[in-house]
Design a protein around this motif. Structure first.
Motif, mmCIF file in Angstrom:
data_model
loop_
_atom_site.group_PDB
_atom_site.id
_atom_site.type_symbol
_atom_site.label_atom_id
_atom_site.label_comp_id
_atom_site.label_asym_id
_atom_site.label_seq_id
_atom_site.Cartn_x
_atom_site.Cartn_y
_atom_site.Cartn_z
ATOM 1 N N LYS A 123 33.263 0.847 -16.452
ATOM 2 C CA LYS A 123 33.198 1.001 -17.914
ATOM 3 C C LYS A 123 32.617 2.368 -18.254
ATOM 4 N N TYR A 124 33.243 3.036 -19.190
ATOM 5 C CA TYR A 124 32.785 4.368 -19.597
ATOM 6 C C TYR A 124 32.765 4.472 -21.118
ATOM 7 N N LEU A 125 31.840 5.272 -21.610
ATOM 8 C CA LEU A 125 31.794 5.525 -23.051
ATOM 9 C C LEU A 125 33.069 6.251 -23.466
ATOM 10 N N ASN A 126 33.530 5.933 -24.648
ATOM 11 C CA ASN A 126 34.788 6.446 -25.142
ATOM 12 C C ASN A 126 34.623 7.902 -25.608
ATOM 13 N N PRO A 127 35.362 8.842 -25.001
ATOM 14 C CA PRO A 127 35.223 10.254 -25.404
ATOM 15 C C PRO A 127 35.533 10.489 -26.876
ATOM 16 N N GLU A 128 36.364 9.601 -27.462
ATOM 17 C CA GLU A 128 36.680 9.742 -28.893
ATOM 18 C C GLU A 128 35.406 9.544 -29.723
ATOM 19 N N ASP A 129 34.515 8.653 -29.248
ATOM 20 C CA ASP A 129 33.221 8.427 -29.918
ATOM 21 C C ASP A 129 32.213 9.520 -29.555
ATOM 22 N N LEU A 130 32.134 9.832 -28.249
ATOM 23 C CA LEU A 130 31.128 10.799 -27.772
ATOM 24 C C LEU A 130 31.272 12.147 -28.468
ATOM 25 N N SER A 131 32.525 12.531 -28.723
ATOM 26 C CA SER A 131 32.775 13.858 -29.291
ATOM 27 C C SER A 131 32.239 13.985 -30.713
ATOM 28 N N ILE A 132 31.998 12.851 -31.380
ATOM 29 C CA ILE A 132 31.432 12.917 -32.730
ATOM 30 C C ILE A 132 30.005 12.383 -32.739
ATOM 31 N N GLY A 133 29.377 12.433 -31.553
ATOM 32 C CA GLY A 133 27.953 12.121 -31.476
ATOM 33 C C GLY A 133 27.620 10.649 -31.429
ATOM 34 N N LYS A 134 28.638 9.806 -31.290
ATOM 35 C CA LYS A 134 28.394 8.363 -31.222
ATOM 36 C C LYS A 134 28.195 7.975 -29.751
ATOM 37 N N THR A 135 26.941 7.869 -29.349
ATOM 38 C CA THR A 135 26.651 7.686 -27.922
ATOM 39 C C THR A 135 26.194 6.258 -27.604
ATOM 40 N N SER A 136 26.222 5.379 -28.600
ATOM 41 C CA SER A 136 25.682 4.034 -28.378
ATOM 42 C C SER A 136 26.741 3.036 -27.900
ATOM 43 N N GLY A 137 27.935 3.495 -27.697
ATOM 44 C CA GLY A 137 28.975 2.610 -27.184
ATOM 45 C C GLY A 137 29.858 2.068 -28.300
ATOM 46 N N PRO A 138 30.700 1.077 -28.011
ATOM 47 C CA PRO A 138 30.767 0.339 -26.758
ATOM 48 C C PRO A 138 31.450 1.136 -25.636
ATOM 49 N N ALA A 139 31.198 0.684 -24.386
ATOM 50 C CA ALA A 139 31.881 1.279 -23.236
ATOM 51 C C ALA A 139 33.208 0.549 -23.036
ATOM 52 N N PHE A 140 34.198 1.288 -22.551
ATOM 53 C CA PHE A 140 35.532 0.719 -22.343
ATOM 54 C C PHE A 140 35.868 0.674 -20.854
ATOM 55 N N ASP A 141 36.652 -0.344 -20.476
ATOM 56 C CA ASP A 141 37.169 -0.359 -19.110
ATOM 57 C C ASP A 141 38.106 0.832 -18.925
ATOM 58 N N LEU A 142 37.968 1.469 -17.769
ATOM 59 C CA LEU A 142 38.831 2.618 -17.456
ATOM 60 C C LEU A 142 39.634 2.284 -16.198
ATOM 61 N N TYR A 143 40.932 2.554 -16.278
ATOM 62 C CA TYR A 143 41.827 2.271 -15.148
ATOM 63 C C TYR A 143 42.539 3.529 -14.716
ATOM 64 N N ARG A 144 42.920 3.560 -13.433
ATOM 65 C CA ARG A 144 43.882 4.578 -12.996
ATOM 66 C C ARG A 144 45.259 3.926 -13.000
ATOM 67 N N VAL A 145 46.181 4.574 -13.701
ATOM 68 C CA VAL A 145 47.518 4.006 -13.881
ATOM 69 C C VAL A 145 48.535 4.942 -13.232
ATOM 70 N N GLU A 146 49.425 4.326 -12.442
ATOM 71 C CA GLU A 146 50.428 5.104 -11.700
ATOM 72 C C GLU A 146 51.798 5.001 -12.374
ATOM 73 N N PHE A 147 52.471 6.137 -12.480
ATOM 74 C CA PHE A 147 53.813 6.201 -13.059
ATOM 75 C C PHE A 147 54.759 6.820 -12.035
#
Lengths: 98, 214
Positions: A45-69
């Motif tokens: 789980k990682y904090l969402n960069p869309e939130d972090l970039s505007i100073g929102k550091t309290s979460g929520p954290a999102f599941d992060l996956y590696r996806v193959e194409f």
């Protein structure tokens, strides 16, 4: 306090990348939006960069996956071979089951 | 802002290439615009007692001290120790920390080249790179041309780097777009068992760890 929720997708699941109409610090490049791939790794789980970039550091954290194409599903490029792949990280809120 | 096309016209060149991407903007006296802003900011922070000059120097040293030698050390350890290699492939960060290298990244995903697989690393959106173990990325890595083409036509990009990948080999491109950082584990030379670590480390170049060389 909520208990840890199990990740929505498992390794091997087919997923489609959503084409969310979002602006700001979006980390999902246009070339994979709307494309179907396969989960190959769960990253945690990682904090969402869309939130972090505007100073929102309290979460929520999102599941992060590696996806193959398959490269063939992404580009019309004759030098890419049928076995060639591209793997990219996608946050849970950008994915749907395919 | 200076954008001096008079002194740098495209007609001067006799070869085809992409439009220039300005990495730095400097005036005729060689002043970097960003440096002027940073110097002014640093002066203000120091005068307000929020920062000292030695602290800034220390941070710069911290940023610049890692280099390819650390990545090479990791790779050679994996070549010589198969159990370490398994740990490295399953959890890059903890295996790298195990040999005393500090890792600032959330995770290092180590991808293994084999006889049938070749891996290539890029960051299409910016310049994500495993800086703790490779130092700062080369300028071509952060160029728009590499970032755009490495995902779309990677075999052509590799051939321009001098690597004509066999059509039967599977090429896997890793776009380092979010929280993971990537390191390619190149194939060990046949004589790895006979060579000492120092000689082996000399074989591990930055380009092999990014995957533009095999």
């Amino acid at each position: 306090m909520s208990t840890a929720k199990a990740a929505r997708f498992a390794i091997g699941d087919r997923v489609r990348v959503l084409d969310l109409d979002k602006s700001g610090h979006v980390r999902i490049p246009a070339y994979v939006r709307g494309k179907c791939g396969k989960i190959v790794q769960y990253c945690g789980k990682y904090l969402n960069p869309e939130d972090l970039s505007i100073g929102k550091t309290s979460g929520p954290a999102f599941d992060l996956y590696r996806v193959e194409f398959t490269q063939a599903s992404l580009w019309d490029e004759p030098r890419n071979q049928s076995q060639d792949r591209l793997i990219i990280e996608i946050y849970d809120h950008w994915l749907t089951a395919a | 802002m200076h954008n001096d096309h008079e002194n740098h016209s495209h007609e001067d060149h006799d070869h085809q290439h992409e439009d220039h991407e300005a990495l730095v903007v400097e005036d005729d006296a060689g002043n970097l615009e960003s440096q002027i802003i940073i110097d002014a900011l640093q002066d203000v922070l120091i005068s307000k007692g929020l920062l000292t000059a030695p602290e800034v120097t220390k941070e710069i040293e911290k940023l610049e001290s890692p280099g390819v030698h650390l990545g090479a050390k990791v790779v050679v350890k994996a070549w010589k120790d198969s159990e370490y290699k398994q740990r490295l492939l399953s959890n890059g960060k903890s295996a790298i920390q195990e040999i005393g290298v500090a890792v600032g990244e959330a995770q290092i995903v180590v991808v293994e080249n084999t006889d049938t697989v070749h891996n290539l690393i890029t960051c299409t959106l910016c310049s994500c790179y495993p800086r703790s173990i490779l130092g700062q990325p080369p300028s071509w890595y952060i160029s728009k041309a590499y970032r755009a083409r490495a995902v779309r036509e990677p075999r052509k990009v590799l051939s321009e780097f001098g690597l004509d990948l066999d059509e039967d080999i599977q090429l896997i491109v890793h776009d380092s777009n979010a929280d993971m950082r990537y390191l390619v584990l190149p194939m060990a030379p046949d004589e790895a068992a006979q060579l000492d670590s120092h000689d082996l480390e000399a074989l591990v170049t930055r380009d092999r760890l990014i995957g533009v060389s095999r």
